[in-house]
Design a protein around this motif. Structure first.
Motif, PDB file in Angstrom:
ATOM      1  N   VAL A   1      40.796  65.197  60.275  1.00 30.55           N
ATOM      2  CA  VAL A   1      41.028  66.628  60.081  1.00 30.55           C
ATOM      3  C   VAL A   1      42.426  66.819  59.506  1.00 30.55           C
ATOM      4  CG1 VAL A   1      41.203  68.870  61.217  1.00 30.55           C
ATOM      5  CG2 VAL A   1      39.470  67.217  61.964  1.00 30.55           C
TER       6      VAL A   1
ATOM      7  N   CYS B   1      34.700  73.011  60.024  1.00 29.47           N
ATOM      8  CA  CYS B   1      35.530  74.113  60.515  1.00 29.47           C
ATOM      9  C   CYS B   1      36.621  74.455  59.504  1.00 29.47           C
ATOM     10  CB  CYS B   1      36.194  73.739  61.841  1.00 29.47           C
ATOM     11  SG  CYS B   1      35.072  73.708  63.245  1.00 29.47           S
ATOM     12  N   ASP B   2      36.959  75.737  59.446  1.00 30.98           N
ATOM     13  CA  ASP B   2      38.095  76.164  58.621  1.00 30.98           C
ATOM     14  C   ASP B   2      39.408  76.057  59.382  1.00 30.98           C
ATOM     15  OD1 ASP B   2      36.798  77.423  56.058  1.00 30.98           O
ATOM     16  OD2 ASP B   2      35.586  78.122  57.753  1.00 30.98           O
ATOM     17  N   HIS B   3      39.334  76.192  60.705  1.00 27.85           N
ATOM     18  CA  HIS B   3      40.550  76.052  61.515  1.00 27.85           C
ATOM     19  C   HIS B   3      40.160  75.633  62.929  1.00 27.85           C
ATOM     20  CE1 HIS B   3      44.913  76.741  61.374  1.00 27.85           C
ATOM     21  NE2 HIS B   3      44.806  76.840  62.687  1.00 27.85           N
TER      22      HIS B   3
ATOM     23  N   MET C   1      42.764  82.256  57.272  1.00 29.61           N
ATOM     24  CA  MET C   1      41.371  81.974  56.919  1.00 29.61           C
ATOM     25  C   MET C   1      40.820  83.026  55.965  1.00 29.61           C
ATOM     26  SD  MET C   1      40.146  80.863  60.767  1.00 29.61           S
ATOM     27  CE  MET C   1      38.392  80.850  60.440  1.00 29.61           C
TER      28      MET C   1
ATOM     29  N   LYS D   1      47.160  70.755  58.529  1.00 31.06           N
ATOM     30  CA  LYS D   1      47.372  72.187  58.297  1.00 31.06           C
ATOM     31  C   LYS D   1      46.215  73.030  58.838  1.00 31.06           C
ATOM     32  CE  LYS D   1      45.405  72.122  53.624  1.00 31.06           C
ATOM     33  NZ  LYS D   1      45.682  72.388  52.186  1.00 31.06           N
ATOM     34  N   ALA D   2      45.090  72.377  59.149  1.00 30.33           N
ATOM     35  CA  ALA D   2      43.928  73.104  59.671  1.00 30.33           C
ATOM     36  C   ALA D   2      43.896  73.139  61.189  1.00 30.33           C
ATOM     37  CB  ALA D   2      42.639  72.477  59.143  1.00 30.33           C
TER      38      ALA D   2
ATOM     39  N   ALA E   1      46.172  82.485  62.395  1.00 31.06           N
ATOM     40  CA  ALA E   1      45.175  81.583  61.811  1.00 31.06           C
ATOM     41  C   ALA E   1      44.028  82.376  61.188  1.00 31.06           C
ATOM     42  CB  ALA E   1      44.649  80.632  62.882  1.00 31.06           C
TER      43      ALA E   1
ATOM     44  N   LYS F   1      33.482  82.066  57.854  1.00 31.56           N
ATOM     45  CA  LYS F   1      34.631  81.223  58.165  1.00 31.56           C
ATOM     46  C   LYS F   1      34.518  80.822  59.633  1.00 31.56           C
ATOM     47  CE  LYS F   1      36.817  81.792  54.186  1.00 31.56           C
ATOM     48  NZ  LYS F   1      37.154  80.684  53.275  1.00 31.56           N
TER      49      LYS F   1
END
Length: 423
Positions: A195, A175-177, A417, A198-199, A413, A143
């Motif tokens: 993007v 990217c996940d966040h 994830m 919410k991320a 965050a 992640k």
């Protein structure tokens, strides 16, 4: 916006206090913190703050990042993948060190247990980091969190290109966040790079707690720099780049000196970024031609952490004459030492500067207005009562830009994830 009173704490004291309230969602979280081998103050603050929340972190860095605190904190493991960076090293030496760094990084990611990789900065081969390395991380099931200190730095530096935008888009989408420091940055990230909202998490830029703050007094700091107590000292501090508008500050300073009764000194202190030598030559030429010797002090060099406080305490005001910016760590470095700021109204400065309480704003690219803003500051209670106001500014910064808040949002965050309840 109100100025808030809170007690000052050292990083170690803050860890002990925060350990008493570690959220369950953060327990057992392991991350690899990829520093890009730069920005020690941010790495220092984030790593210690995450440790206070129970996060275990492998810190991938170099000699420039290393510190006793990062090695002595139980839940942190410092891994030095690049040793020191020598400015006089040959191309072959630099290339060899970079290749060794990437080899170690690739091996680390393949063999390490953390499920989350948090990228603070990419390394030298930016396009490679954004594409091939990102795909490699994802193929290994990692992640990925990214702190985007600048949404598109090349655009800010007038070096944007199609390849730059494409590789940025690839990294952001993989990217996940993503963490950013202002709502404006989040807006650009979502609109220009598609993007998902919410991320993205907005975290206010935290204060710099990596530079020692000793018992050194402003009067002693002035003497160390060869300044008199009665000299009104204006400081530009930070890396020397064209977008920072130092030429406008020099023009404004020339206007200030038209008042023969005024007793001003200007210090320009900071490291030159490679590639901007011509810009520095223009600054140096302006100083030689336009000012009496000694009126402007140029210290264009790397300023070690243990010397930072000398400049921030000797100064009566920090000026940020930037042409454009999203946010600036130098602003919060000044706040950490209680130094008021005069800044151009760009980026998030209007959100972060409380006019009359922590500083003043002026139009960008307008030396006359910048000079008036500086004069307004020196005629204000903020300057005349500076000893007291320095304490208030430090309290305000600790209350509104704490690493504690950054760690809370970051851990939340991380938990999301990993599919945990972030409560």
């Amino acid at each position: 916006m109100q100025m808030t009173n809170v007690a000052e704490q050292s990083p170690a004291d803050e860890i002990e206090v925060q350990k008493q309230a570690i959220p369950k969602s953060a327990l057992g979280i392991e991350i690899g913190l990829l520093t890009g081998c730069k920005d020690r103050p941010y790495v220092f603050g984030l790593a210690l703050a995450l440790a206070s929340k129970g996060v275990h972190a492998d810190i991938i860095g170099s000699d420039e990042i290393d510190s006793p605190e990062l090695r002595d904190t139980t839940s942190l493991r410092f891994l030095n993948f690049r040793d020191s960076h020598k400015f006089d090293a040959t191309f072959a030496e630099k290339s060899s060190k970079l290749l060794v760094y990437y080899a170690k990084l690739i091996q680390y990611v393949a063999c390490s247990s953390p499920k989350i990789l948090h990228i603070l900065w990419n390394n030298k081969f930016e396009f490679f980091d954004r594409t091939i390395l990102m795909l490699y991380y994802k193929l290994l099931g990692k992640k990925i969190a990214l702190t985007a200190h600048n949404v598109n730095q090349a655009k800010r530096d007038a070096r944007d290109s199609w390849l730059n935008r494409v590789t940025l888009r690839i990294q952001y989408r993989l990217c996940d966040h993503i963490f950013v420091h202002t709502q404006k940055m989040k807006g650009e990230l979502c609109s220009h790079f598609a993007v998902a909202e919410k991320a993205v998490t907005v975290i206010r830029f935290p204060i710099n707690n990596a530079s020692p703050d000793t018992e050194l007094t402003p009067a002693e700091a002035k003497r160390r720099l060869g300044l008199r107590d009665d000299e009104k000292t204006i400081l530009f501090f930070g890396r020397v780049r064209p977008y920072k508008g130092i030429e406008y500050l020099l023009d404004a300073f020339r206007l200030l000196l038209a008042d023969k009764q005024a007793n001003y000194r200007l210090i320009v202190a900071g490291e030159l970024i490679k590639g901007y030598e011509e810009y520095l030559q223009e600054i140096q030429s302006t100083v030689r031609r336009g000012f009496d010797q000694g009126r402007v002090i140029l210290r264009v060099q790397f300023i070690p952490d243990d010397e930072v406080e000398v400049y921030l305490k000797a100064a009566d005001v920090l000026v940020l004459p930037y042409k454009e910016i999203f946010q600036s760590g130098v602003l919060f470095l000044a706040y950490a030492f209680g130094l008021p700021v005069v800044a151009t109204d760009v980026g998030s400065f209007r959100e972060e500067i409380v006019e009359g309480s922590t500083g003043f704003l002026c139009k960008p690219g307008d030396p006359a207005e910048m000079a008036r803003a500086i004069e307004t500051y020196f005629a204000s209670d903020l300057f005349s009562n500076l000893e007291v106001r320095r304490v208030e500014i430090k309290e305000y910064a600790n209350a509104n830009h704490s690493w504690h808040a950054v760690a809370e949002l970051t851990c939340s965050a991380y938990a999301q994830m990993l599919g945990r309840n972030p409560s």
